[in-house]
Design a protein around this motif. Structure first.
Motif, mmCIF file in Angstrom:
data_model
loop_
_atom_site.group_PDB
_atom_site.id
_atom_site.type_symbol
_atom_site.label_atom_id
_atom_site.label_comp_id
_atom_site.label_asym_id
_atom_site.label_seq_id
_atom_site.Cartn_x
_atom_site.Cartn_y
_atom_site.Cartn_z
ATOM 1 N N LEU A 42 -114.493 54.928 108.184
ATOM 2 C CA LEU A 42 -113.358 55.356 107.368
ATOM 3 C C LEU A 42 -113.750 56.507 106.442
ATOM 4 C CD1 LEU A 42 -110.382 54.951 106.792
ATOM 5 C CD2 LEU A 42 -111.006 53.103 105.207
ATOM 6 N N VAL A 43 -114.959 56.486 105.916
ATOM 7 C CA VAL A 43 -115.448 57.600 105.091
ATOM 8 C C VAL A 43 -115.470 58.883 105.921
ATOM 9 C CG1 VAL A 43 -117.500 58.550 103.949
ATOM 10 C CG2 VAL A 43 -116.763 56.215 103.432
ATOM 11 N N GLU A 44 -116.031 58.811 107.126
ATOM 12 C CA GLU A 44 -116.103 59.990 107.995
ATOM 13 C C GLU A 44 -114.718 60.480 108.398
ATOM 14 O OE1 GLU A 44 -118.758 59.678 111.348
ATOM 15 O OE2 GLU A 44 -120.254 58.639 110.116
ATOM 16 N N GLU A 45 -113.852 59.553 108.774
ATOM 17 C CA GLU A 45 -112.497 59.910 109.185
ATOM 18 C C GLU A 45 -111.738 60.576 108.036
ATOM 19 O OE1 GLU A 45 -108.528 57.643 110.918
ATOM 20 O OE2 GLU A 45 -110.444 56.574 110.928
ATOM 21 N N GLU A 51 -106.927 68.736 108.907
ATOM 22 C CA GLU A 51 -105.481 68.554 108.994
ATOM 23 C C GLU A 51 -104.835 68.336 107.623
ATOM 24 O OE1 GLU A 51 -102.381 65.370 111.054
ATOM 25 O OE2 GLU A 51 -104.475 65.396 111.687
ATOM 26 N N GLY A 52 -105.473 67.548 106.789
ATOM 27 C CA GLY A 52 -104.919 67.275 105.468
ATOM 28 C C GLY A 52 -104.825 68.520 104.605
ATOM 29 N N ARG A 53 -105.824 69.365 104.687
ATOM 30 C CA ARG A 53 -105.808 70.615 103.927
ATOM 31 C C ARG A 53 -104.628 71.477 104.355
ATOM 32 N NH1 ARG A 53 -111.308 73.449 103.060
ATOM 33 N NH2 ARG A 53 -111.398 71.585 101.789
ATOM 34 N N GLN A 54 -104.402 71.549 105.658
ATOM 35 C CA GLN A 54 -103.273 72.338 106.169
ATOM 36 C C GLN A 54 -101.937 71.732 105.740
ATOM 37 O OE1 GLN A 54 -103.742 75.319 107.528
ATOM 38 N NE2 GLN A 54 -105.900 74.893 107.155
ATOM 39 N N GLU A 55 -101.815 70.423 105.850
ATOM 40 C CA GLU A 55 -100.568 69.752 105.466
ATOM 41 C C GLU A 55 -100.284 69.908 103.976
ATOM 42 O OE1 GLU A 55 -100.411 66.172 108.789
ATOM 43 O OE2 GLU A 55 -101.380 65.776 106.870
ATOM 44 N N SER A 56 -101.323 69.870 103.158
ATOM 45 C CA SER A 56 -101.119 69.961 101.708
ATOM 46 C C SER A 56 -100.551 71.314 101.291
ATOM 47 C CB SER A 56 -102.420 69.682 100.952
ATOM 48 O OG SER A 56 -103.338 70.740 101.138
ATOM 49 N N LYS A 57 -100.824 72.350 102.070
ATOM 50 C CA LYS A 57 -100.314 73.692 101.748
ATOM 51 C C LYS A 57 -98.808 73.798 101.929
ATOM 52 C CE LYS A 57 -104.637 75.969 102.873
ATOM 53 N NZ LYS A 57 -105.350 76.868 103.792
ATOM 54 N N LEU A 58 -98.230 72.875 102.669
ATOM 55 C CA LEU A 58 -96.792 72.902 102.946
ATOM 56 C C LEU A 58 -95.981 72.059 101.962
ATOM 57 C CD1 LEU A 58 -97.067 72.445 106.824
ATOM 58 C CD2 LEU A 58 -96.863 74.607 105.545
ATOM 59 N N LEU A 59 -96.641 71.426 101.010
ATOM 60 C CA LEU A 59 -95.974 70.504 100.099
ATOM 61 C C LEU A 59 -95.361 71.224 98.899
ATOM 62 C CD1 LEU A 59 -98.681 67.677 100.054
ATOM 63 C CD2 LEU A 59 -96.527 67.690 101.333
ATOM 64 N N SER A 60 -94.340 70.587 98.325
ATOM 65 C CA SER A 60 -93.764 71.082 97.069
ATOM 66 C C SER A 60 -94.809 70.945 95.971
ATOM 67 C CB SER A 60 -92.520 70.270 96.708
ATOM 68 O OG SER A 60 -92.901 68.943 96.347
ATOM 69 N N ARG A 61 -94.567 71.547 94.840
ATOM 70 C CA ARG A 61 -95.527 71.484 93.735
ATOM 71 C C ARG A 61 -95.811 70.044 93.315
ATOM 72 N NH1 ARG A 61 -96.108 71.213 88.364
ATOM 73 N NH2 ARG A 61 -97.540 72.626 87.317
ATOM 74 N N ASN A 62 -94.742 69.257 93.122
ATOM 75 C CA ASN A 62 -94.928 67.854 92.719
ATOM 76 C C ASN A 62 -95.659 67.055 93.784
ATOM 77 O OD1 ASN A 62 -93.780 68.190 90.227
ATOM 78 N ND2 ASN A 62 -91.765 67.395 90.828
ATOM 79 N N ALA A 75 -93.844 60.272 94.285
ATOM 80 C CA ALA A 75 -93.940 61.336 95.291
ATOM 81 C C ALA A 75 -94.597 60.858 96.587
ATOM 82 C CB ALA A 75 -94.721 62.510 94.717
ATOM 83 N N ARG A 76 -94.992 59.598 96.655
ATOM 84 C CA ARG A 76 -95.713 59.089 97.821
ATOM 85 C C ARG A 76 -94.922 59.291 99.113
ATOM 86 N NH1 ARG A 76 -100.176 55.873 99.263
ATOM 87 N NH2 ARG A 76 -99.738 54.340 100.868
ATOM 88 N N GLY A 77 -93.620 59.186 99.046
ATOM 89 C CA GLY A 77 -92.791 59.376 100.227
ATOM 90 C C GLY A 77 -92.854 60.792 100.775
ATOM 91 N N GLU A 78 -93.222 61.757 99.940
ATOM 92 C CA GLU A 78 -93.329 63.155 100.372
ATOM 93 C C GLU A 78 -94.720 63.483 100.933
ATOM 94 O OE1 GLU A 78 -91.817 66.167 97.621
ATOM 95 O OE2 GLU A 78 -91.074 64.504 96.386
ATOM 96 N N LEU A 79 -95.657 62.571 100.767
ATOM 97 C CA LEU A 79 -97.030 62.849 101.199
ATOM 98 C C LEU A 79 -97.159 62.766 102.713
ATOM 99 C CD1 LEU A 79 -99.043 60.884 98.491
ATOM 100 C CD2 LEU A 79 -98.570 63.338 98.608
ATOM 101 N N PRO A 80 -98.089 63.520 103.276
ATOM 102 C CA PRO A 80 -98.316 63.453 104.727
ATOM 103 C C PRO A 80 -98.702 62.042 105.161
ATOM 104 C CG PRO A 80 -99.508 65.312 103.758
ATOM 105 C CD PRO A 80 -98.968 64.497 102.626
ATOM 106 N N ARG A 81 -98.199 61.669 106.308
ATOM 107 C CA ARG A 81 -98.455 60.328 106.845
ATOM 108 C C ARG A 81 -99.953 60.066 107.017
ATOM 109 N NH1 ARG A 81 -96.779 55.603 106.752
ATOM 110 N NH2 ARG A 81 -96.776 54.396 108.640
ATOM 111 N N GLY A 82 -100.702 61.095 107.419
ATOM 112 C CA GLY A 82 -102.145 60.931 107.597
ATOM 113 C C GLY A 82 -102.833 60.477 106.322
#
Length: 170
Positions: free
Chosen positions: A33-36, A44-55, A115-122
């Motif tokens: 889980l640490v590695e994953e 993927e998370g870095r890319q997804e975070s760039k698409l999020l609203s400020r909040n 804001a958890r509902g707006e977070l990426p599923r990953g």
């Protein structure tokens, strides 16, 4: 001050756990889980975070910090247990507060929860898995180090003698 010297019977409990199938499975799950998580957050998370609203981006940062903190606490605890198993650390040393899971909760703020509902599923999937693992390891930690401090192994003969003394006012 807390006495960090574990009684011999507790040494056996700690060593038995460190050699157990449960420990091996938990260790493997924790390290995977640490590695994953690291892979996700760097890719993927870095890319997804760039698409999020400020909040949502702020909530993402808070949730990823909470996730990594929780996983590092679990990984550290598991590595201590492995050190006991491999003879690199004495069981009594593993009882020291500095090697134990941090008693303080790593909790979500109200904003992060909203804001958890707006977070990426990953991210939320990893966070949920890490939380479940953390709770299991915290339970193991309490059973091995906290509950065992107050639970002396009982000698049935002495226990019976004590009951007789109490019954007859001795």
């Amino acid at each position: 001050m807390h006495d960090t010297r574990a009684p011999d019977w507790r040494d056996d409990v700690i060593q038995d756990f460190a050699r157990s199938e449960l420990f091996e499975r938990t260790f493997q799950e924790g390290m995977e889980l640490v590695e994953e998580t690291a892979s996700y957050l760097d890719g993927e998370g870095r890319q997804e975070s760039k698409l999020l609203s400020r909040n949502a981006a702020l909530a993402y940062a808070a949730e990823s910090m909470r996730l990594t903190t929780r996983l590092m606490q679990v990984a550290s605890w598991l590595l201590v247990q492995r050190a006991v198993r491999e003879g690199d650390m004495k069981p009594a040393s593993a009882c020291e507060e500095r090697y134990r899971l941090n008693a303080g909760e790593v909790s979500r703020t109200g904003d992060a929860e909203a804001a958890r509902g707006e977070l990426p599923r990953g991210l939320t999937t990893l966070a949920d898995r890490a939380e479940r693992l953390y709770e299991r390891v915290r339970h193991l930690d309490r059973r091995m180090y906290v509950d065992s401090e107050t639970a002396e192994p009982t000698n049935p003969v002495l226990s019976h003698l004590d009951r007789l003394k109490n019954a007859f006012g001795g």
